[in-house]
Design an enzyme around this catalytic site. Structure first.
Site, PDB file in Angstrom:
ATOM      1  N   GLY A 170       0.833  -1.369  -0.130  1.00  0.00           N
ATOM      2  CA  GLY A 170       0.139   0.240  -0.146  1.00  0.00           C
ATOM      3  C   GLY A 170       0.578   1.093   0.095  1.00  0.00           C
TER       4      GLY A 170
ATOM      5  CB  SER B  65      -5.407   1.982  13.912  1.00  0.00           C
ATOM      6  OG  SER B  65      -5.975   3.235  13.411  1.00  0.00           O
TER       7      SER B  65
ATOM      8  CD  GLN C 251     -12.840   4.125  12.673  1.00  0.00           C
ATOM      9  OE1 GLN C 251     -13.031   4.423  13.685  1.00  0.00           O
ATOM     10  NE2 GLN C 251     -12.169   4.767  11.736  1.00  0.00           N
TER      11      GLN C 251
ATOM     12  CE1 TYR D 289      -8.718   0.584   9.036  1.00  0.00           C
ATOM     13  CE2 TYR D 289      -9.278   1.934  11.874  1.00  0.00           C
ATOM     14  CZ  TYR D 289      -8.563   1.314   9.591  1.00  0.00           C
ATOM     15  OH  TYR D 289      -6.997   2.698   9.672  1.00  0.00           O
TER      16      TYR D 289
ATOM     17  CE  LYS E 294      -5.573  -1.610  10.087  1.00  0.00           C
ATOM     18  NZ  LYS E 294      -4.336  -1.043   9.654  1.00  0.00           N
TER      19      LYS E 294
HETATM   20  N1  LIG Z   1      -4.578   7.636   7.828  1.00  0.00           N
HETATM   21  C1  LIG Z   1      -5.167   7.456   8.661  1.00  0.00           C
HETATM   22  O1  LIG Z   1      -5.963   8.231  10.030  1.00  0.00           O
HETATM   23  C2  LIG Z   1      -4.581   5.680   9.416  1.00  0.00           C
HETATM   24  C3  LIG Z   1      -4.579   5.240   8.424  1.00  0.00           C
HETATM   25  N2  LIG Z   1      -3.493   3.993   8.952  1.00  0.00           N
HETATM   26  C4  LIG Z   1      -3.206   3.287   8.007  1.00  0.00           C
HETATM   27  O2  LIG Z   1      -2.791   3.311   7.208  1.00  0.00           O
HETATM   28  C5  LIG Z   1      -2.793   2.123   7.284  1.00  0.00           C
HETATM   29  C6  LIG Z   1      -2.299   3.100   5.715  1.00  0.00           C
HETATM   30  O3  LIG Z   1      -3.490   3.727   4.623  1.00  0.00           O
HETATM   31  P1  LIG Z   1      -3.348   5.569   4.827  1.00  0.00           P
HETATM   32  O4  LIG Z   1      -2.204   5.552   4.404  1.00  0.00           O
HETATM   33  O5  LIG Z   1      -4.329   6.469   5.535  1.00  0.00           O
HETATM   34  O6  LIG Z   1      -4.222   5.277   3.645  1.00  0.00           O
HETATM   35  P2  LIG Z   1      -4.128   5.559   1.237  1.00  0.00           P
HETATM   36  O7  LIG Z   1      -6.075   5.525   1.135  1.00  0.00           O
HETATM   37  O8  LIG Z   1      -3.736   6.809   1.579  1.00  0.00           O
HETATM   38  O9  LIG Z   1      -3.252   4.720   1.268  1.00  0.00           O
HETATM   39  C7  LIG Z   1      -3.927   3.108   1.560  1.00  0.00           C
HETATM   40  C8  LIG Z   1      -3.056   2.482   0.408  1.00  0.00           C
HETATM   41  O10 LIG Z   1      -3.080   0.849   0.867  1.00  0.00           O
HETATM   42  C9  LIG Z   1      -3.151   0.135  -1.219  1.00  0.00           C
HETATM   43  N3  LIG Z   1      -4.408  -0.483  -0.899  1.00  0.00           N
HETATM   44  C10 LIG Z   1      -5.421  -0.241  -0.499  1.00  0.00           C
HETATM   45  N4  LIG Z   1      -6.672  -1.515  -0.786  1.00  0.00           N
HETATM   46  C11 LIG Z   1      -5.032  -2.515  -1.294  1.00  0.00           C
HETATM   47  C12 LIG Z   1      -5.670  -3.532  -1.286  1.00  0.00           C
HETATM   48  N5  LIG Z   1      -6.013  -4.485  -1.633  1.00  0.00           N
HETATM   49  N6  LIG Z   1      -4.548  -4.367  -1.634  1.00  0.00           N
HETATM   50  C13 LIG Z   1      -3.095  -3.669  -2.336  1.00  0.00           C
HETATM   51  N7  LIG Z   1      -2.945  -2.690  -2.079  1.00  0.00           N
HETATM   52  C14 LIG Z   1      -4.190  -1.633  -1.056  1.00  0.00           C
HETATM   53  C15 LIG Z   1      -3.781   1.179  -1.281  1.00  0.00           C
HETATM   54  O11 LIG Z   1      -3.433   1.224  -2.737  1.00  0.00           O
HETATM   55  P3  LIG Z   1      -4.260   1.874  -4.210  1.00  0.00           P
HETATM   56  O12 LIG Z   1      -4.424   3.748  -4.155  1.00  0.00           O
HETATM   57  O13 LIG Z   1      -2.981   1.376  -5.439  1.00  0.00           O
HETATM   58  O14 LIG Z   1      -5.431   1.015  -3.848  1.00  0.00           O
HETATM   59  C16 LIG Z   1      -3.102   2.845  -0.776  1.00  0.00           C
HETATM   60  O15 LIG Z   1      -1.647   2.939  -1.576  1.00  0.00           O
HETATM   61  C17 LIG Z   1      -4.065   1.665   6.663  1.00  0.00           C
HETATM   62  O16 LIG Z   1      -3.133   0.047   6.794  1.00  0.00           O
HETATM   63  C18 LIG Z   1      -4.829   2.179   7.401  1.00  0.00           C
HETATM   64  O17 LIG Z   1      -5.892   1.808   8.141  1.00  0.00           O
HETATM   65  C19 LIG Z   1      -3.971   3.717  10.581  1.00  0.00           C
HETATM   66  C20 LIG Z   1      -3.980   4.543  11.907  1.00  0.00           C
HETATM   67  C21 LIG Z   1      -5.154   6.220  10.930  1.00  0.00           C
HETATM   68  C1  LIG Z   2      -9.324   6.519   8.746  1.00  0.00           C
HETATM   69  C2  LIG Z   2      -9.427   6.574   9.921  1.00  0.00           C
HETATM   70  O1  LIG Z   2      -9.517   8.524   9.704  1.00  0.00           O
HETATM   71  C3  LIG Z   2      -8.025   6.924  10.712  1.00  0.00           C
HETATM   72  O2  LIG Z   2      -7.896   5.387  11.156  1.00  0.00           O
HETATM   73  C4  LIG Z   2      -8.040   4.673  11.898  1.00  0.00           C
HETATM   74  O3  LIG Z   2      -7.313   3.998  12.121  1.00  0.00           O
HETATM   75  C5  LIG Z   2      -7.804   5.922  12.784  1.00  0.00           C
HETATM   76  O4  LIG Z   2      -7.919   5.678  13.678  1.00  0.00           O
HETATM   77  C6  LIG Z   2      -8.647   6.864  12.515  1.00  0.00           C
HETATM   78  O5  LIG Z   2      -9.562   7.463  12.859  1.00  0.00           O
END
Ligand SMILES: NC(=O)C1=CN([C@@H]2O[C@H](COP(=O)(O)OP(=O)(O)OC[C@H]3O[C@@H](n4cnc5c(N)ncnc54)[C@H](OP(=O)(O)O)[C@@H]3O)[C@@H](O)[C@H]2O)C=CC1
Ligand SMILES: C[C@H](O)[C@@H]1OC(=O)[C@H](O)[C@@H]1O
Length: 254
Positions: free
Chosen positions: A13, A144, A154, A157, A161
């Site tokens: 990702g 997370s 969530q 979700y 996590k």
């Molecule tokens: N943003 C937040 O507040 C928080 C995020 N997280 C975690 O951080 C991680 C990254 O998320 P974030 O950067 O915020 O979000 P983004 O949506 O910016 O990034 C998600 C990434 O995951 C990829 N992805 C999604 N589905 C798939 C799949 N089935 N197979 C391979 N790649 C996939 C996307 O690729 P593509 O676009 O090519 O599909 C993208 O590169 C997640 O696991 C999320 O749960 C945790 C806590 C807080």
């Molecule tokens: C996607 C949410 O904004 C984000 O994902 C998490 O894991 C954090 O707790 C935030 O809720």
């Protein structure tokens, strides 16, 4: 000081958000980087270009982490390109916000498959390669703050996590004998594509900001340092740990 000089880092990702910031952060610290992504061809290629501009090698491999074959393919292609795997950052995830009582089963299934099953297969594939190589390694999973606290929209979700956090605890035990360390980062609310629509609600965004003692929501780059640190030899005696990276949000009850 470069913390990942000569290392090969795989990140799932990594086309956007936290994964992309971690990929660029790893390259800045001297790593060659293989990045997985599912849909975003343009952003994945621009991440490759950004890493190459830093003088490091990069490879983008498209694939859905929910499919176990994707993990085998990703690791094999990274080994073909760079010769080894030193670090796996399991980051890919989705969070389609939805109310609980009318949650469609397919949304639950998909969220579990991408976030938890996907992490499991990727961590397992990387660990198999690291064990075969025989010189240890580091695995960092992006869990997370939601592993520790709930969210009304969530319910499908937050268990994934918590599962990822638990996976790192168990694999830390299973892989310690091979010199493979397993840790998780627990981001708070970070401004990325995953919550763009949710945080377009100005009232909600202000509420989340007000809950954060450091006074702002996170940027993807806020995760790069903690991920690079846990991946590096600076964290040589850290395994089974979970590092909150949330601007203090979790501890802010009142
Ligand atoms: N943003 C937040 O507040 C928080 C995020 N997280 C975690 O951080 C991680 C990254 O998320 P974030 O950067 O915020 O979000 P983004 O949506 O910016 O990034 C998600 C990434 O995951 C990829 N992805 C999604 N589905 C798939 C799949 N089935 N197979 C391979 N790649 C996939 C996307 O690729 P593509 O676009 O090519 O599909 C993208 O590169 C997640 O696991 C999320 O749960 C945790 C806590 C807080
Ligand atoms: C996607 C949410 O904004 C984000 O994902 C998490 O894991 C954090 O707790 C935030 O809720």
């Amino acid at each position: 000081m470069k913390l990942l000089e000569g290392k090969t880092v795989l990140i799932t990702g990594a086309s956007t958000g936290i994964g992309r910031a971690a990929a660029i952060g790893a390259a800045r610290h001297g790593a060659d980087v293989a990045l997985n992504y599912a849909h975003s061809d343009g952003p994945a290629q621009s991440c490759v270009a950004e890493i190459e501009a830093l003088g490091r090698r990069a490879l983008a491999v498209k694939g859905d982490v929910a499919d176990p074959e994707t993990a085998r393919d990703f690791v094999a292609k990274a080994v073909d390109a760079f010769g080894k795997v030193d670090v796996m950052v399991s980051n890919a995830g989705i969070c389609p916000f939805h109310s609980f009582l009318d949650m469609p089963a397919e949304v639950v299934e998909r969220t579990f498959r991408v976030n938890l099953h996907g992490a499991y297969y990727m961590v397992q594939a990387a660990a198999r390669q690291m064990v075969e190589q025989g010189h240890g390694g580091a695995i960092v999973a992006v869990s997370s703050i939601s592993a520790l606290v709930g969210g009304e929209f969530q319910t499908h979700y937050t268990p994934t996590k918590a599962g990822v956090h638990s996976l790192m605890q168990s694999t830390a035990i299973a892989l310690g004998k091979y010199g493979i360390r397993c840790n998780s980062v627990l981001p708070g609310t970070i401004l990325t594509e995953i919550n763009r629509d949710d945080l377009a609600d100005v009232e909600k965004r202000r509420y989340m900001e007000a809950r954060t003692p450091l006074g702002r929501l996170g940027q993807p780059e806020d995760l790069a340092g903690p991920i690079v640190f846990l991946a590096s030899d600076m964290a040589a005696y850290v395994t089974g740990a979970a590092l909150l990276v949330d601007g203090g949000m979790y501890v802010n009850l009142q």
